[in-house]
Scaffold this motif. Sequence first.
Motif, PDB file in Angstrom:
ATOM      1  N   LYS A   1       2.573  12.673 -34.318  1.00 28.85           N
ATOM      2  CA  LYS A   1       1.762  12.594 -33.175  1.00 28.85           C
ATOM      3  C   LYS A   1       2.038  11.471 -32.476  1.00 28.85           C
ATOM      4  O   LYS A   1       1.967  10.356 -32.994  1.00 28.85           O
ATOM      5  CB  LYS A   1       0.220  12.870 -33.442  1.00 28.85           C
ATOM      6  N   ALA A   2       2.142  11.736 -30.995  1.00 26.71           N
ATOM      7  CA  ALA A   2       2.249  10.326 -30.207  1.00 26.71           C
ATOM      8  C   ALA A   2       0.820  10.214 -29.898  1.00 26.71           C
ATOM      9  O   ALA A   2       0.238  11.141 -29.408  1.00 26.71           O
ATOM     10  CB  ALA A   2       3.118  10.835 -29.232  1.00 26.71           C
ATOM     11  N   GLY A   3       0.343   9.045 -29.328  1.00 30.91           N
ATOM     12  CA  GLY A   3      -0.926   8.734 -29.067  1.00 30.91           C
ATOM     13  C   GLY A   3      -0.725   7.750 -28.088  1.00 30.91           C
ATOM     14  O   GLY A   3       0.309   6.936 -27.857  1.00 30.91           O
ATOM     15  N   LEU A   4      -1.910   7.530 -27.240  1.00 29.90           N
ATOM     16  CA  LEU A   4      -1.935   6.520 -26.270  1.00 29.90           C
ATOM     17  C   LEU A   4      -0.801   6.734 -25.099  1.00 29.90           C
ATOM     18  O   LEU A   4      -0.364   5.767 -24.540  1.00 29.90           O
ATOM     19  CB  LEU A   4      -2.103   5.312 -26.640  1.00 29.90           C
ATOM     20  N   THR A   5      -0.516   8.096 -24.742  1.00 29.35           N
ATOM     21  CA  THR A   5       0.621   8.344 -24.095  1.00 29.35           C
ATOM     22  C   THR A   5      -0.005   8.335 -22.524  1.00 29.35           C
ATOM     23  O   THR A   5       1.092   8.684 -21.793  1.00 29.35           O
ATOM     24  CB  THR A   5       1.745   9.554 -24.578  1.00 29.35           C
TER      25      THR A   5
ATOM     26  N   LYS B   1      -6.067   7.842 -21.482  1.00 24.04           N
ATOM     27  CA  LYS B   1      -6.252   7.167 -22.909  1.00 24.04           C
ATOM     28  C   LYS B   1      -5.966   5.850 -23.000  1.00 24.04           C
ATOM     29  O   LYS B   1      -6.708   4.950 -23.710  1.00 24.04           O
ATOM     30  CB  LYS B   1      -5.103   7.821 -23.778  1.00 24.04           C
TER      31      LYS B   1
ATOM     32  N   MET C   1      -8.996   3.205 -24.158  1.00 24.70           N
ATOM     33  CA  MET C   1      -8.782   2.397 -25.446  1.00 24.70           C
ATOM     34  C   MET C   1      -8.153   0.907 -25.033  1.00 24.70           C
ATOM     35  O   MET C   1      -8.270   0.205 -25.909  1.00 24.70           O
ATOM     36  CB  MET C   1      -7.917   2.943 -26.455  1.00 24.70           C
TER      37      MET C   1
ATOM     38  N   ARG D   1     -13.799  12.645 -31.921  1.00 22.50           N
ATOM     39  CA  ARG D   1     -13.628  13.013 -30.673  1.00 22.50           C
ATOM     40  C   ARG D   1     -12.504  14.031 -30.528  1.00 22.50           C
ATOM     41  O   ARG D   1     -11.559  14.008 -31.095  1.00 22.50           O
ATOM     42  CB  ARG D   1     -13.501  11.578 -29.795  1.00 22.50           C
TER      43      ARG D   1
ATOM     44  N   GLU E   1      -9.670  15.891 -27.997  1.00 23.32           N
ATOM     45  CA  GLU E   1      -8.754  16.028 -26.703  1.00 23.32           C
ATOM     46  C   GLU E   1      -7.578  16.891 -26.682  1.00 23.32           C
ATOM     47  O   GLU E   1      -7.254  17.488 -27.772  1.00 23.32           O
ATOM     48  CB  GLU E   1      -7.867  14.586 -27.070  1.00 23.32           C
TER      49      GLU E   1
ATOM     50  N   GLU F   1      -4.065  18.430 -26.279  1.00 18.67           N
ATOM     51  CA  GLU F   1      -2.499  18.000 -26.253  1.00 18.67           C
ATOM     52  C   GLU F   1      -1.775  19.367 -26.191  1.00 18.67           C
ATOM     53  O   GLU F   1      -2.049  20.470 -26.636  1.00 18.67           O
ATOM     54  CB  GLU F   1      -2.561  17.174 -27.136  1.00 18.67           C
TER      55      GLU F   1
ATOM     56  N   ILE G   1      -9.693  13.011 -33.052  1.00 13.66           N
ATOM     57  CA  ILE G   1      -9.290  11.848 -33.701  1.00 13.66           C
ATOM     58  C   ILE G   1     -10.615  11.086 -34.230  1.00 13.66           C
ATOM     59  O   ILE G   1     -11.960  11.587 -33.846  1.00 13.66           O
ATOM     60  CB  ILE G   1      -8.898  10.915 -32.642  1.00 13.66           C
TER      61      ILE G   1
ATOM     62  N   VAL H   1      -5.218   0.187 -34.890  1.00 12.01           N
ATOM     63  CA  VAL H   1      -5.089   1.611 -34.825  1.00 12.01           C
ATOM     64  C   VAL H   1      -3.705   1.908 -35.485  1.00 12.01           C
ATOM     65  O   VAL H   1      -3.995   3.415 -35.944  1.00 12.01           O
ATOM     66  CB  VAL H   1      -5.383   2.175 -33.262  1.00 12.01           C
TER      67      VAL H   1
ATOM     68  N   SER I   1      -5.868   6.909 -35.443  1.00 10.26           N
ATOM     69  CA  SER I   1      -6.961   7.643 -35.647  1.00 10.26           C
ATOM     70  C   SER I   1      -6.933   9.081 -35.927  1.00 10.26           C
ATOM     71  O   SER I   1      -7.582   9.864 -35.779  1.00 10.26           O
ATOM     72  CB  SER I   1      -7.828   7.356 -34.133  1.00 10.26           C
TER      73      SER I   1
ATOM     74  N   GLY J   1       0.121  13.955 -27.452  1.00  9.15           N
ATOM     75  CA  GLY J   1      -0.703  13.025 -26.908  1.00  9.15           C
ATOM     76  C   GLY J   1      -1.819  13.382 -25.949  1.00  9.15           C
ATOM     77  O   GLY J   1      -1.448  14.524 -25.330  1.00  9.15           O
TER      78      GLY J   1
HETATM   79  C1  OOG Z   1      -5.971   6.339 -30.683  1.00  5.59           C
HETATM   80  C2  OOG Z   1      -5.427   7.575 -30.904  1.00  5.59           C
HETATM   81  C3  OOG Z   1      -4.721   8.166 -29.549  1.00  5.59           C
HETATM   82  C4  OOG Z   1      -3.905  10.266 -28.332  1.00  5.59           C
HETATM   83  O1  OOG Z   1      -3.717  11.472 -28.146  1.00  5.59           O
HETATM   84  O2  OOG Z   1      -3.896   9.413 -27.407  1.00  5.59           O
HETATM   85  C5  OOG Z   1      -4.254   9.739 -29.387  1.00  5.59           C
HETATM   86  C6  OOG Z   1      -7.379   6.568 -30.380  1.00  5.59           C
HETATM   87  O3  OOG Z   1      -7.889   6.876 -29.338  1.00  5.59           O
HETATM   88  O4  OOG Z   1      -8.280   6.360 -31.229  1.00  5.59           O
HETATM   89  O5  OOG Z   1      -4.216  10.220 -30.556  1.00  5.59           O
END
Ligand code: OOG
Length: 267
Positions: free
Chosen positions: A66-70, A74, A78, A109, A111, A113, A146, A160, A166, A237
């Motif tokens: 997974k990509a995150g904080l993209t 977000k 964070m 939480r 989200e 995607e 997450i 993180v 997460s 993300g």
């Molecule tokens: C980090 C995980 C971020 C996303 O899709 O941006 C993530 C967090 O927010 O705890 O999964």
Amino acid sequence: MSMNITLSQEDIVRLCERIEGAQARAYAIPKLTEEYPGMTIGDGYAVQSALRRRFIAQGHRLVGWKAGLTSKAKMQQMGVSVPSIGFLTDRMARPENSAISTGDLVHPRVECEVAFVMKKDLAGPGCTREDVLAATDYVLPAVEIIDSRFSGFKFDLESVVADNGSSARYVGGGRARYVEDIDLRTLGVVMEKNGEIVGMGAAAAVLGHPAEAIAMLVNILAELGETLPAGSFVMSGGITEAVAVKPGDSIVARFQELGSVSMRFVD
Ligand code: OOG
Ligand code: MG
């Protein structure tokens, strides 16, 4: 991104065990940088890689990444400015429309995607959005659940990343589509909680195009000495901010062109 490792092998194992305990028994821990203020992003990935190897040794199957904080939403939520990646295993998958327990999660939480399923292997460095689109079998809508294991969401990228971004649960569903049949930039998504709209956005929120996030992920994998094999399931993300859920909540993520993904949360 620099993958400079400053932690000793002993510290990496220690932190990996600490994260594993927090994930398995669902308790919050202080961010790792409180004890290791000099910790780097490279150290975070060293802990994450140790965690991945440990899970695989225990029989978990790696199904993708997974990509995150993209997305800006977000990153602002964070308080970070660089995207990250994490791994996904078979144990994290939950069926569409199922009841998902929160008793084994700390701060769940959700989200929305876009998920990609790959038909060709990809390797960085230098992987581009075009490479990703050519290697994609199909895309489908997904909800990621997450769960930051850090107390009070006290958060930094090093910690993180060590906590596998997460990652906790994910649900894929809806209708799979070929990338050439849809415009992934303008694709709209709406998140509903208990029948009310709690978030909306367009997939372009993810680095301008979700395939861009997958290219970034492949390039980070290259820095870790890994590639993205055909058959991988990859989440690009969160498009909108993550929304907290508790027992009794029901979630429907509606995606233009891709249908919807639903789940409810129980104790
Ligand atoms: C980090 C995980 C971020 C996303 O899709 O941006 C993530 C967090 O927010 O705890 O999964
Ligand atoms: Mg996510």
